[in-house]
Every structure is written in C-alpha cells, then in structure tokens.
Design a protein around this motif. Sequence first.
Motif, PDB file in Angstrom:
ATOM      1  N   GLU A  30       0.828  -1.357  -0.068  1.00 55.50           N
ATOM      2  CA  GLU A  30       0.037  -0.047   0.009  1.00 55.50           C
ATOM      3  C   GLU A  30       0.870   1.252   0.048  1.00 55.50           C
ATOM      4  OE1 GLU A  30      -2.106   0.481   3.871  1.00 55.50           O
ATOM      5  OE2 GLU A  30      -1.466  -1.516   4.186  1.00 55.50           O
ATOM      6  N   ALA A  31       0.254   2.334  -0.519  1.00 51.38           N
ATOM      7  CA  ALA A  31       0.715   3.843  -0.659  1.00 51.38           C
ATOM      8  C   ALA A  31      -0.023   4.698  -0.013  1.00 51.38           C
ATOM      9  CB  ALA A  31       1.560   4.050  -1.873  1.00 51.38           C
ATOM     10  N   SER A  32       0.239   5.739   0.634  1.00 47.82           N
ATOM     11  CA  SER A  32      -0.726   6.714   1.027  1.00 47.82           C
ATOM     12  C   SER A  32      -1.053   8.038   0.096  1.00 47.82           C
ATOM     13  CB  SER A  32      -0.338   7.155   2.410  1.00 47.82           C
ATOM     14  OG  SER A  32       0.780   7.762   2.555  1.00 47.82           O
ATOM     15  N   ASN A  33      -0.248   8.094  -1.076  1.00 57.04           N
ATOM     16  CA  ASN A  33      -0.391   9.093  -1.928  1.00 57.04           C
ATOM     17  C   ASN A  33       0.598   8.832  -3.240  1.00 57.04           C
ATOM     18  OD1 ASN A  33       2.524  10.163  -1.855  1.00 57.04           O
ATOM     19  ND2 ASN A  33       2.023  10.729   0.137  1.00 57.04           N
ATOM     20  N   GLY A  34       0.266   9.374  -4.264  1.00 57.97           N
ATOM     21  CA  GLY A  34       0.881   9.209  -5.576  1.00 57.97           C
ATOM     22  C   GLY A  34       2.392   8.982  -5.496  1.00 57.97           C
ATOM     23  N   ARG A  35       2.916   9.962  -4.985  1.00 57.72           N
ATOM     24  CA  ARG A  35       4.504   9.773  -4.684  1.00 57.72           C
ATOM     25  C   ARG A  35       5.113   8.593  -4.200  1.00 57.72           C
ATOM     26  NH1 ARG A  35       5.729  14.699  -7.033  1.00 57.72           N
ATOM     27  NH2 ARG A  35       4.237  16.515  -6.074  1.00 57.72           N
ATOM     28  N   GLU A  36       4.397   8.310  -3.000  1.00 59.37           N
ATOM     29  CA  GLU A  36       4.700   7.001  -2.175  1.00 59.37           C
ATOM     30  C   GLU A  36       4.466   5.844  -3.280  1.00 59.37           C
ATOM     31  OE1 GLU A  36       3.333   7.034   1.738  1.00 59.37           O
ATOM     32  OE2 GLU A  36       3.517   4.687   1.561  1.00 59.37           O
ATOM     33  N   ALA A  37       3.400   5.781  -4.065  1.00 53.07           N
ATOM     34  CA  ALA A  37       3.098   4.838  -5.050  1.00 53.07           C
ATOM     35  C   ALA A  37       4.189   4.726  -6.052  1.00 53.07           C
ATOM     36  CB  ALA A  37       1.923   4.925  -5.623  1.00 53.07           C
ATOM     37  N   ILE A  38       4.781   5.902  -6.418  1.00 53.26           N
ATOM     38  CA  ILE A  38       5.766   5.720  -7.516  1.00 53.26           C
ATOM     39  C   ILE A  38       6.989   4.992  -6.911  1.00 53.26           C
ATOM     40  CG2 ILE A  38       7.190   7.280  -8.700  1.00 53.26           C
ATOM     41  CD1 ILE A  38       5.074   9.134  -9.317  1.00 53.26           C
ATOM     42  N   ASP A  39       7.268   5.358  -5.630  1.00 53.03           N
ATOM     43  CA  ASP A  39       8.390   4.699  -5.124  1.00 53.03           C
ATOM     44  C   ASP A  39       8.514   3.379  -5.103  1.00 53.03           C
ATOM     45  OD1 ASP A  39       9.827   7.126  -4.756  1.00 53.03           O
ATOM     46  OD2 ASP A  39       9.303   7.549  -2.734  1.00 53.03           O
ATOM     47  N   ARG A  40       6.988   2.730  -4.643  1.00 53.86           N
ATOM     48  CA  ARG A  40       6.694   1.224  -4.369  1.00 53.86           C
ATOM     49  C   ARG A  40       6.992   0.763  -5.690  1.00 53.86           C
ATOM     50  NH1 ARG A  40       4.970  -0.184   0.618  1.00 53.86           N
ATOM     51  NH2 ARG A  40       5.999  -2.171  -0.124  1.00 53.86           N
ATOM     52  N   LEU A  41       6.379   1.330  -6.890  1.00 56.94           N
ATOM     53  CA  LEU A  41       6.369   0.558  -8.162  1.00 56.94           C
ATOM     54  C   LEU A  41       7.851   0.503  -8.447  1.00 56.94           C
ATOM     55  CD1 LEU A  41       3.629   2.477 -10.201  1.00 56.94           C
ATOM     56  CD2 LEU A  41       3.755   0.149  -9.558  1.00 56.94           C
ATOM     57  N   ALA A  42       8.920   1.402  -8.336  1.00 58.29           N
ATOM     58  CA  ALA A  42      10.078   1.368  -8.647  1.00 58.29           C
ATOM     59  C   ALA A  42      10.997  -0.029  -7.762  1.00 58.29           C
ATOM     60  CB  ALA A  42      10.881   2.621  -8.205  1.00 58.29           C
ATOM     61  N   LYS A  43      10.287  -0.132  -6.544  1.00 52.70           N
ATOM     62  CA  LYS A  43      11.112  -1.319  -5.905  1.00 52.70           C
ATOM     63  C   LYS A  43      10.411  -2.636  -5.862  1.00 52.70           C
ATOM     64  CE  LYS A  43      12.424   2.381  -2.388  1.00 52.70           C
ATOM     65  NZ  LYS A  43      12.018   3.002  -1.108  1.00 52.70           N
ATOM     66  N   ASP A  44       9.055  -2.346  -5.861  1.00 47.52           N
ATOM     67  CA  ASP A  44       8.387  -3.829  -5.799  1.00 47.52           C
ATOM     68  C   ASP A  44       7.653  -4.388  -7.015  1.00 47.52           C
ATOM     69  OD1 ASP A  44       8.215  -4.058  -2.622  1.00 47.52           O
ATOM     70  OD2 ASP A  44       7.774  -2.098  -2.989  1.00 47.52           O
ATOM     71  N   ARG A  45       7.308  -5.489  -7.143  1.00 44.94           N
ATOM     72  CA  ARG A  45       6.610  -5.961  -8.228  1.00 44.94           C
ATOM     73  C   ARG A  45       5.330  -5.660  -8.020  1.00 44.94           C
ATOM     74  NH1 ARG A  45       5.316 -12.444  -9.661  1.00 44.94           N
ATOM     75  NH2 ARG A  45       3.553 -11.907 -11.036  1.00 44.94           N
ATOM     76  N   VAL A  46       4.500  -5.012  -9.076  1.00 46.56           N
ATOM     77  CA  VAL A  46       3.263  -4.846  -8.907  1.00 46.56           C
ATOM     78  C   VAL A  46       2.548  -5.119 -10.297  1.00 46.56           C
ATOM     79  CG1 VAL A  46       1.656  -2.814  -9.078  1.00 46.56           C
ATOM     80  CG2 VAL A  46       3.610  -2.847  -7.573  1.00 46.56           C
TER      81      VAL A  46
END
Lengths: 126, 154
Positions: A30-46
């Motif tokens: 999970e991510a609490s905003n768009g910026r955090e989500a972009i970071d998660r996409l860079a690090k994790d398989r989605v």
Amino acid sequence: MHLLVVDDSSTMRRIIINTLKKLGHNEIIEASNGREAIDRLAKDRVDLVITDWNMPEMSGIEFVRSVRTSRSREQLPILMVTTNAAHDDIVAAVEAGVNNYVVKPFTPETMREKIQAVTAGVEGGA
Amino acid sequence: MKDHLIAHLVAATHEVFETMAGTTLRSCPPIEPSAFAPMANVVATVGFAGGISGLVTLYSGFAAARAITGAMLGMEAAEVNGEMPDAMGEMANMIAGLFRSKLVAEGLPCDISIPTVTVGSDFSTRYGSEVTRVLCPFEMGNEEIFVGLALTGN
C-alpha cells in the motif's frame, strides 16, 4: 498477483485490502499518496494498481499520468476507486490512462468484476 | 429546501450505510431548523461547489461513530479507537460523492472537497444567515445519527 493499493485514507486502504483478501488476493502492498506509490512501483513487483482519485500531494490522475510515461508500465492495469462518478470524470480518468473504474460505495462483487476486467490476459491475473 | 435534494441525500445515505457498513438505517422526517443543532461528538463535513454549493455533514455520537467504524472495518466497536475520525470522514465523503453524482446528472455540475472531521464533547457548529439547511435524522439500532445539507446562495 501482486497488488498496490493507493489511498490517502487509511480507512479506505483497509476496506479495499479487506475486500481483496476476501477475493483471495494476499500479495498486497500500500501507499498513502501518488509519490509514495511511484516509489513502491520502482522497488516492488506490481501486477495491478488500485488507486484513489482525490489525494493530497499528487492526485490519482497525476499519479496515473506519471505511471504511463514509463514505457515499461504502459500496459500495467490500473483501477481507480473514487466517488467521482460523473461522465466527465470517467472520461478524464480514462484519458489519463486508467483501465477501469470502481465507484464508491462498492461491493466485493463489483471489485471482483472490475479486477477481472482489467487483468484479463495478464499473466497471473485473478 | 427542495424535496428532490433531500430525497437524493437520504438515498445516498442509505446506499452508503448498506454497502459499506452493512447497516440498514431507518429514516425519520427531515427537520428544517433555524437554530437546531443535533447533539453530536463527531461531525464530518464535505463541501461542494459549482452549479450548486453547500455542505454535506454527518453528525453522530461517539457510540454510533464507533459502531459505524467497526462495521466498515470488520472489527468490534469496542476495539475502535484512532480509526474513527478517518472512517467517519470517508462515510461523509461517500455520501457527498453520491449526492454530487445525482446533482451532476441533473445538470448541476459541482466538485466536492476533502472531508474534515471534528471530534469532541463541547463544541457547536454555526452557519451564516444566508444558508438554507435541512437535517435528515436516521435511526441506527438504538443510536440516532443526522445527515445535514446546507446550501448557500440558492
């Protein structure tokens, strides 16, 4: 299937995650905003993104536009969960790159149908 | 206050509670108050502005707010603590969002704000004299909640 849930409301993230678990999905980040989500996409398989529209810092629409600028994520399925249900809202979301749309309030069945619709043909899809 | 706006608000409230909290509410006759304010510990407000402007407000006591939050999140009401303000804001957000969709469908385009939630035991909310208000009471088991609509410049 690995899912990323993006919402500034911890309540909505929990409701969506509870719903996804009922539907048999357990690989959820999970991510609490768009910026955090972009970071998660860079690090994790989605394999599928489920995002809110109205969020501080970076809206869901801005987040989706940002995701679509990456060639490797042009085909990443994105589902938007929001109260913005007017025709013009849906047009704006689709133009930004959203694949499908869940209007709040929603039932688990609606979520299941929308996930199936956006992941049809995606390897590992539900 | 126009009857169809009240009907839209009541319908939106029922749909949100039934879908997201698995709770069937019982509607009571709307109140058009000049000064009446419901006793509430939790007040969640969402504004809307555009072709029509105003506020949608969800009022509840602590017990009802904990019950609603627990139902939304699949937990016992007694376990609810810090989750409650965000959950009540989301309920108001969804009610206002559904209400807004009905307005847009009638040719009254508007956008909604993010929710704000006030929690406490000694506060009151006041409106300007130009605001038209209605309060829709609902019974939720033994608890009473209110959903308010305030319109400006209409």
